[in-house]
Design a protein around this motif. Sequence first.
Motif, PDB file in Angstrom:
ATOM      1  N   LEU A  94      -0.114 -37.618 -56.631  1.00 41.98           N
ATOM      2  CA  LEU A  94       0.639 -36.755 -55.718  1.00 41.98           C
ATOM      3  C   LEU A  94       2.065 -36.547 -56.222  1.00 41.98           C
ATOM      4  CD1 LEU A  94      -0.604 -38.255 -52.323  1.00 41.98           C
ATOM      5  CD2 LEU A  94      -1.286 -36.069 -53.331  1.00 41.98           C
ATOM      6  N   GLU A  95       2.655 -37.609 -56.764  1.00 44.41           N
ATOM      7  CA  GLU A  95       4.010 -37.490 -57.314  1.00 44.41           C
ATOM      8  C   GLU A  95       4.033 -36.550 -58.513  1.00 44.41           C
ATOM      9  OE1 GLU A  95       6.040 -41.801 -56.176  1.00 44.41           O
ATOM     10  OE2 GLU A  95       4.753 -41.649 -57.945  1.00 44.41           O
ATOM     11  N   SER A  96       2.977 -36.591 -59.321  1.00 44.97           N
ATOM     12  CA  SER A  96       2.918 -35.707 -60.490  1.00 44.97           C
ATOM     13  C   SER A  96       2.820 -34.243 -60.075  1.00 44.97           C
ATOM     14  CB  SER A  96       1.725 -36.077 -61.379  1.00 44.97           C
ATOM     15  OG  SER A  96       0.498 -35.805 -60.711  1.00 44.97           O
ATOM     16  N   ALA A  97       2.410 -34.003 -58.823  1.00 43.92           N
ATOM     17  CA  ALA A  97       2.339 -32.636 -58.298  1.00 43.92           C
ATOM     18  C   ALA A  97       3.644 -32.229 -57.619  1.00 43.92           C
ATOM     19  CB  ALA A  97       1.179 -32.517 -57.312  1.00 43.92           C
ATOM     20  N   GLY A  98       4.668 -33.081 -57.753  1.00 44.08           N
ATOM     21  CA  GLY A  98       5.976 -32.759 -57.188  1.00 44.08           C
ATOM     22  C   GLY A  98       6.135 -33.152 -55.736  1.00 44.08           C
ATOM     23  N   LEU A  99       5.242 -34.006 -55.227  1.00 45.69           N
ATOM     24  CA  LEU A  99       5.299 -34.430 -53.827  1.00 45.69           C
ATOM     25  C   LEU A  99       5.967 -35.798 -53.716  1.00 45.69           C
ATOM     26  CD1 LEU A  99       1.665 -33.353 -52.890  1.00 45.69           C
ATOM     27  CD2 LEU A  99       3.776 -32.048 -52.577  1.00 45.69           C
ATOM     28  N   ARG A 100       6.243 -36.200 -52.487  1.00 41.88           N
ATOM     29  CA  ARG A 100       6.922 -37.487 -52.253  1.00 41.88           C
ATOM     30  C   ARG A 100       6.066 -38.348 -51.314  1.00 41.88           C
ATOM     31  NH1 ARG A 100      11.556 -39.762 -49.401  1.00 41.88           N
ATOM     32  NH2 ARG A 100      12.836 -40.943 -50.870  1.00 41.88           N
ATOM     33  N   PRO A 101       5.008 -38.947 -51.842  1.00 44.24           N
ATOM     34  CA  PRO A 101       4.119 -39.743 -50.993  1.00 44.24           C
ATOM     35  C   PRO A 101       4.720 -41.105 -50.657  1.00 44.24           C
ATOM     36  CG  PRO A 101       3.424 -39.919 -53.258  1.00 44.24           C
ATOM     37  CD  PRO A 101       4.566 -38.937 -53.245  1.00 44.24           C
ATOM     38  N   ASN A 102       4.142 -41.725 -49.653  1.00 42.98           N
ATOM     39  CA  ASN A 102       4.506 -43.094 -49.301  1.00 42.98           C
ATOM     40  C   ASN A 102       3.219 -43.887 -49.118  1.00 42.98           C
ATOM     41  OD1 ASN A 102       6.133 -45.271 -48.755  1.00 42.98           O
ATOM     42  ND2 ASN A 102       6.767 -44.583 -46.731  1.00 42.98           N
ATOM     43  N   VAL A 103       3.310 -45.201 -49.222  1.00 44.28           N
ATOM     44  CA  VAL A 103       2.156 -46.084 -49.021  1.00 44.28           C
ATOM     45  C   VAL A 103       2.553 -47.150 -48.010  1.00 44.28           C
ATOM     46  CG1 VAL A 103       0.533 -47.695 -50.083  1.00 44.28           C
ATOM     47  CG2 VAL A 103       1.337 -45.718 -51.380  1.00 44.28           C
ATOM     48  N   VAL A 104       1.752 -47.309 -46.955  1.00 43.93           N
ATOM     49  CA  VAL A 104       2.028 -48.322 -45.936  1.00 43.93           C
ATOM     50  C   VAL A 104       0.753 -49.104 -45.645  1.00 43.93           C
ATOM     51  CG1 VAL A 104       3.897 -47.012 -44.858  1.00 43.93           C
ATOM     52  CG2 VAL A 104       1.554 -46.689 -44.059  1.00 43.93           C
ATOM     53  N   ARG A 105       0.933 -50.311 -45.124  1.00 45.76           N
ATOM     54  CA  ARG A 105      -0.212 -51.118 -44.710  1.00 45.76           C
ATOM     55  C   ARG A 105      -0.684 -50.671 -43.335  1.00 45.76           C
ATOM     56  NH1 ARG A 105      -1.331 -56.200 -47.008  1.00 45.76           N
ATOM     57  NH2 ARG A 105      -3.034 -56.203 -45.495  1.00 45.76           N
ATOM     58  N   SER A 106      -1.991 -50.703 -43.136  1.00 46.77           N
ATOM     59  CA  SER A 106      -2.579 -50.429 -41.830  1.00 46.77           C
ATOM     60  C   SER A 106      -3.771 -51.360 -41.671  1.00 46.77           C
ATOM     61  CB  SER A 106      -3.010 -48.964 -41.712  1.00 46.77           C
ATOM     62  OG  SER A 106      -3.617 -48.720 -40.452  1.00 46.77           O
ATOM     63  N   GLY A 107      -3.529 -52.533 -41.092  1.00 47.85           N
ATOM     64  CA  GLY A 107      -4.586 -53.529 -40.994  1.00 47.85           C
ATOM     65  C   GLY A 107      -5.016 -53.968 -42.386  1.00 47.85           C
ATOM     66  N   PRO A 108      -6.319 -53.961 -42.659  1.00 45.76           N
ATOM     67  CA  PRO A 108      -6.799 -54.385 -43.983  1.00 45.76           C
ATOM     68  C   PRO A 108      -6.701 -53.282 -45.040  1.00 45.76           C
ATOM     69  CG  PRO A 108      -8.662 -53.829 -42.601  1.00 45.76           C
ATOM     70  CD  PRO A 108      -7.435 -53.687 -41.733  1.00 45.76           C
ATOM     71  N   LYS A 109      -6.245 -52.102 -44.646  1.00 45.37           N
ATOM     72  CA  LYS A 109      -6.208 -50.969 -45.570  1.00 45.37           C
ATOM     73  C   LYS A 109      -4.778 -50.549 -45.887  1.00 45.37           C
ATOM     74  CE  LYS A 109     -10.639 -49.005 -44.084  1.00 45.37           C
ATOM     75  NZ  LYS A 109     -11.343 -47.787 -43.635  1.00 45.37           N
ATOM     76  N   TYR A 110      -4.678 -49.689 -46.889  1.00 39.32           N
ATOM     77  CA  TYR A 110      -3.414 -49.051 -47.242  1.00 39.32           C
ATOM     78  C   TYR A 110      -3.546 -47.558 -46.956  1.00 39.32           C
ATOM     79  CZ  TYR A 110      -2.387 -53.395 -49.689  1.00 39.32           C
ATOM     80  OH  TYR A 110      -2.163 -54.718 -49.987  1.00 39.32           O
ATOM     81  N   VAL A 111      -2.473 -46.978 -46.476  1.00 40.27           N
ATOM     82  CA  VAL A 111      -2.468 -45.546 -46.178  1.00 40.27           C
ATOM     83  C   VAL A 111      -1.496 -44.852 -47.126  1.00 40.27           C
ATOM     84  CG1 VAL A 111      -2.198 -43.779 -44.413  1.00 40.27           C
ATOM     85  CG2 VAL A 111      -2.827 -46.106 -43.750  1.00 40.27           C
ATOM     86  N   VAL A 112      -2.017 -43.912 -47.891  1.00 40.02           N
ATOM     87  CA  VAL A 112      -1.170 -43.051 -48.718  1.00 40.02           C
ATOM     88  C   VAL A 112      -0.979 -41.760 -47.926  1.00 40.02           C
ATOM     89  CG1 VAL A 112      -0.872 -41.946 -50.954  1.00 40.02           C
ATOM     90  CG2 VAL A 112      -2.301 -44.000 -50.760  1.00 40.02           C
ATOM     91  N   TYR A 113       0.258 -41.357 -47.722  1.00 45.20           N
ATOM     92  CA  TYR A 113       0.455 -40.140 -46.933  1.00 45.20           C
ATOM     93  C   TYR A 113       1.604 -39.299 -47.480  1.00 45.20           C
ATOM     94  CZ  TYR A 113       4.539 -42.232 -44.586  1.00 45.20           C
ATOM     95  OH  TYR A 113       5.768 -42.787 -44.321  1.00 45.20           O
ATOM     96  N   ILE A 114       1.537 -38.016 -47.160  1.00 41.84           N
ATOM     97  CA  ILE A 114       2.655 -37.115 -47.418  1.00 41.84           C
ATOM     98  C   ILE A 114       3.084 -36.534 -46.076  1.00 41.84           C
ATOM     99  CG2 ILE A 114       2.088 -36.562 -49.808  1.00 41.84           C
ATOM    100  CD1 ILE A 114       0.764 -34.012 -48.842  1.00 41.84           C
ATOM    101  N   ALA A 115       4.379 -36.330 -45.926  1.00 38.02           N
ATOM    102  CA  ALA A 115       4.944 -35.928 -44.642  1.00 38.02           C
ATOM    103  C   ALA A 115       4.926 -34.409 -44.463  1.00 38.02           C
ATOM    104  CB  ALA A 115       6.364 -36.462 -44.520  1.00 38.02           C
ATOM    105  N   THR A 116       5.399 -33.986 -43.302  1.00 39.07           N
ATOM    106  CA  THR A 116       5.368 -32.572 -42.922  1.00 39.07           C
ATOM    107  C   THR A 116       6.079 -31.682 -43.935  1.00 39.07           C
ATOM    108  OG1 THR A 116       5.400 -33.271 -40.601  1.00 39.07           O
ATOM    109  CG2 THR A 116       5.862 -30.959 -41.052  1.00 39.07           C
TER     110      THR A 116
END
Length: 290
Positions: A201-223
């Motif tokens: 996602l970063e290579s596409a010029g976006l600014r993703p974030n990664v957060v914990r959500s229980g046993p999983k990780y969430v990769v997300y991009i904002a509005t």
Amino acid sequence: MSVEVVIKAKSWRQRRSKNEAIDLVMNHLKRGEWAPVLTMWLGDGEAVRRDVLRGEYELVIAAKEPWRLGSSVSANEALVARGKEAFRRLEESAGIYGELLDLLKAHKWIDVKLATDDGFRAAFKLNKKRSIDVLREAFGRNDGEIPTEQFSHAEDGPRRGAVAVAGVVMSLHLVNGTGGSLRAERYTRDLGKAFTIAGRLESAGLRPNVVRSGPKYVVYIATTDLLRLAERDGEIRRAMALYLAEKAKNGTPRQKELAEKILQRYPLFSISYHLLEAIIAMRSQYCVKR
């Protein structure tokens, strides 16, 4: 000629019970004096920085008998005041001691500054480390390439409101807050895969974030990133508009409120809104017939 009044105390100590202290604080507050409230809040108050950054301002103080302080929000917590004005009063009541709290970088005092000082708030957000940065520092950066097909939703099952971003299938999700926002998410149990997705996602010029959500990780991009994508990608724009229209029509009361706010806020979706309503109605009829 002037008059000087001198008061001598036999002792600097003042002994009061907890209830007497609470009553004293509330009596001062009723007279518009916030300094005692600030002292109590710095000691026994609750500070949730995430809420302050979202624009949710609540002055909550722990107490065995919360009804003495204000509205009970739990068995041991009282809501003394709410709103930005309450935090502004706290800042004003500190007076010169605010400079000492600045030097100490007191956690709760920082929350007061975030609520009342727009410049401080903007600088704080700019310098704040994102979760993805903290995780990369702790576990090392791993943005190696893996085949695109591994970014399908096979791991989590199919999701409604799916959208493809830089070859990554993600799910649209409404985020609660004062004005509401929309983001695209991708869940995975593997932190290495989360880093890889974020790297793509970063290579596409976006600014993703990664957060914990229980046993999983969430990769997300904002509005903000989603809107940039929607401006140049018709498929993403239609997927976002359809998702918002569906939530505005069939979501929970809160989802309807958030979706309608976003649709009204961004003209990008307004043109196709009525068309989308018609599509949703047709889908509903089709599902009923089946």
